[in-house]
Design an enzyme around this catalytic site. Structure first.
Site, short mmCIF file in Angstrom:
data_model
loop_
_atom_site.label_atom_id
_atom_site.label_comp_id
_atom_site.label_asym_id
_atom_site.label_seq_id
_atom_site.Cartn_x
_atom_site.Cartn_y
_atom_site.Cartn_z
CD1 TRP A 129 43.77 31.78 32.47
CD2 TRP A 129 43.55 33.94 32.95
NE1 TRP A 129 45.01 32.27 32.79
CE2 TRP A 129 44.91 33.58 33.09
CE3 TRP A 129 43.18 35.27 33.21
CZ2 TRP A 129 45.89 34.51 33.46
CZ3 TRP A 129 44.17 36.18 33.58
CH2 TRP A 129 45.51 35.79 33.70
CB CYS A 165 50.45 32.24 33.83
SG CYS A 165 50.70 30.57 33.17
CG HIS A 223 51.08 30.18 37.78
ND1 HIS A 223 50.66 31.05 36.80
CD2 HIS A 223 51.47 30.95 38.83
CE1 HIS A 223 50.80 32.30 37.25
NE2 HIS A 223 51.30 32.26 38.46
CG ASP A 246 52.90 35.32 39.39
OD1 ASP A 246 52.65 35.65 38.21
OD2 ASP A 246 52.43 34.29 39.91
CE1 TYR A 417 47.96 28.36 32.85
CE2 TYR A 417 46.48 29.21 31.18
CZ TYR A 417 47.36 29.44 32.23
OH TYR A 417 47.62 30.72 32.65
#
Length: 582
Positions: A129, A165, A223, A246, A417
């Protein structure tokens, strides 16, 4: 029975056994005795057999979706999924116990949520990220799971670079559907990452309105996670059904980066003490948001305002049997702002022991209840498209019956994002006097050349105005903007038939007044072509149209999805898909 590859042999009398071969046992959602039994046949088709999906992204004001090729029944994918199970930490530490648990979708869901990310166990995808993706592929450039899973195997099981994600969620969807567990991707807009478990996310701004990276909490524009369908014998019948998993490595659970299964029903009812990871998922859709002004010179922070309705918006998934968005927010929580929703929030706080504990970092009741003298919002004027100027209006309104003087500091930053600020694009400040109850509008124009170099491939910009009201409390106005890419068009020339060549044409018009170069077209689609096709396209002059033709040889009849991704130096990852009826 545990799932996996079995050897089958037959023995007659005293002769030695003859091997007949091997077979793979999977979960069976069509069978009423199975833990993953799904009574609705159309849902089985979508959540187990469908190889195409739509993942929703953008932000809550502007939801967009892109196609994804799950490809769970292509080539070598089943073998790769079986080898993922045999490379987990659980298997390495105790193979016999691990294998003996493989009849249980709860266990496998948790193990695979850990294995799809590379943290801890050299799993499938390495997250990044940072905004720079050297040495790997930009997460926005993938269009399917097949290439990722094949690369992982081919490299000798080295993590594939890079994911964010939706990549983790899409790969987990492929693996679980392949094993027979009904699974779908879920997008949560304005998603909280509550790192310290207090059901509160804190955001900090300096006096100029710059969003500061302070503290571990954050709010993401969106997400993506998964829901899988199975029974919860450990919790009881009302907690069965959709379970949240997740695979994005955000916080550790049990010492490693894994998350779930958390019963969706438990989340809605605030039962945050139930297994697994309910507090984290509950916070993602329910946390309260606190906005602070932080003075780095003195280290002092003052609350600007707090909001309990900000987090967990427009929770979305693809419809069954159609390429549309379905809103599932009500399955996660009661109506935002309702008495029931606040009651559940209090119940969750109580179960987590937050009600009785003094929290020195929390704002005082007095701070929370303070009322601002003015209100403000950003309005979008015109289109939000990469290559065009960005036109906004800052609207300020005096709520009081006496005049107010306001100093406004405005900034615009390109972000990821996750709302992480990357580059400053623009700043300005104005001083305004608002007559009693007056509303004023201030036009803001950010020209394309001003933001073009600064924009990230997420195409997101955060605009902020921090209003210093004389003798009043500060007011923060902010808006997260996601820009759209220009369009790209796909035409199938002729009729698509099994094992017959068919020509496809992809057209793109350069919408800007400068040349674009380094143009690449990436194409994939289950049962339409093997693997991914990459085509280089010559540079395009200003306003020039390009047309690229290529051939497909479909291998199976029925409606199939073709996914196309066009990139060049000025536009990243222009994606579209088309249904090809074979």
């Amino acid at each position: 029975a545990v799932i996996g590859r079995y050897k089958l042999s037959v023995q007659t009398g005293s002769s030695s056994p003859a091997t007949l071969g091997t077979f793979v046992l999977l979960f069976n959602p069509w069978s009423s005795g199975d833990d993953v039994f799904m009574p609705n046949k159309a849902e089985c088709e979508e959540y187990v057999l469908e190889e195409f999906g739509i993942i929703f992204a953008g932000n809550k004001n502007h939801i967009s979706g892109f196609g994804w090729n799950f490809g769970q029944f292509q080539g070598d994918i089943l073998n790769i999924c079986l080898s993922i199970m045999d490379r987990s930490l659980y298997y390495r530490q105790d193979p016999i116990t691990d294998v003996s648990h493989r009849h249980d979708p709860r266990y496998l869901g948790r193990v695979l949520s850990a294995m799809v990310n590379a943290n801890d166990d050299q799993g499938v995808v390495l997250g990044n990220w940072s905004g720079t993706y050297e040495g790997g592929k930009n997460p926005t450039s993938w269009t399917g799971s097949g290439e990722i899973l094949q690369s992982w195997k081919k490299s000798g099981f080295k993590p594939v670079k890079y994911g964010q994600c939706w990549v983790f969620a899409a790969v987990l969807t492929t693996v679980l559907r392949c094993l027979g567990i009904p699974t779908r991707t879920i997008t949560n807009f304005s998603s909280a990452h509550d790192a310290d478990g207090n059901l509160r996310v804190d955001e900090f701004y300096d006096a100029d309105g710059n969003h500061l990276e302070r503290g571990a909490d954050s709010v993401w524009n969106f997400h993506v996670w998964n829901e899988s369908w199975f029974t919860r014998n450990d919790l009881g019948p009302s907690y069965s059904g959709w379970q949240v998993l997740d695979a994005t490595p955000q916080e550790q659970s049990g010492g490693i980066y894994q998350c779930g299964p958390a019963s969706r029903y438990a989340i809605k009812e605030g039962e945050v003490d139930l297994d697994y990871d309910c507090p984290f998922v509950f916070a993602e859709v329910n946390a309260d948001c606190m906005y602070w002004n932080y003075d780095s010179a003195t280290g002092k922070k003052t609350l600007i305002f707090s909001k309990s309705t900000e987090i967990g918006d427009s929770i979305s998934t693809k419809a069954v049997g159609r390429d549309d968005r379905v809103d599932v927010t009500r399955d996660y929580k009661y109506e935002e702002g309702s008495a029931k929703e606040r009651e559940i929030f209090k119940k969750a706080r109580k179960k987590l022991g937050l009600e009785d504990k003094f929290d020195p970092t929390a704002p005082t009741q007095e701070e929370i209840e303070q009322k601002p003298d003015i209100s403000g919002k950003f309005k979008v004027a015109g289109s939000l498209e990469v290559g065009k100027d960005l036109n906004l209006l800052l609207v300020l309104e005096n709520l009081q019956s006496d005049a107010k003087t306001v100093n406004v500091n405005m900034t615009a930053w390109s972000t990821l994002y996750t709302r992480r600020p990357v580059n400053e694009i623009w700043k300005d400040s104005v001083s305004v006097t608002l007559a009693p109850k007056e509303e004023k509008q201030f036009p803001i124009k950010i020209k394309y050349p001003e933001y073009q170099q600064q924009l990230t491939t997420d195409k997101t910009i955060q605009v902020t105005a921090l209003c210093h009201v004389e003798d009043g409390i500060k007011v923060l106005v902010q808006r997260n903007i996601t820009l759209d890419n220009p369009a790209i068009d796909i035409q199938v020339l002729g009729e698509a038939k099994v094992n017959k060549e068919v020509v496809v044409e992809v057209a793109f018009t350069n919408p800007i007044s400068t040349e674009v170069k380094d143009c690449v077209l990436q194409v994939e689609g289950s049962d339409l072509l093997r693997g991914t096709l990459e085509l280089s396209i010559p540079p395009l002059k200003a306003r020039e149209k390009s047309s690229t033709k290529f051939k497909l040889i479909p291998s199976e009849a029925g409606p199939k999805h073709l996914l196309v991704n066009f990139s060049c130096d000025k536009f990243a990852d222009i994606k579209t898909f088309k249904v090809v009826n074979v």
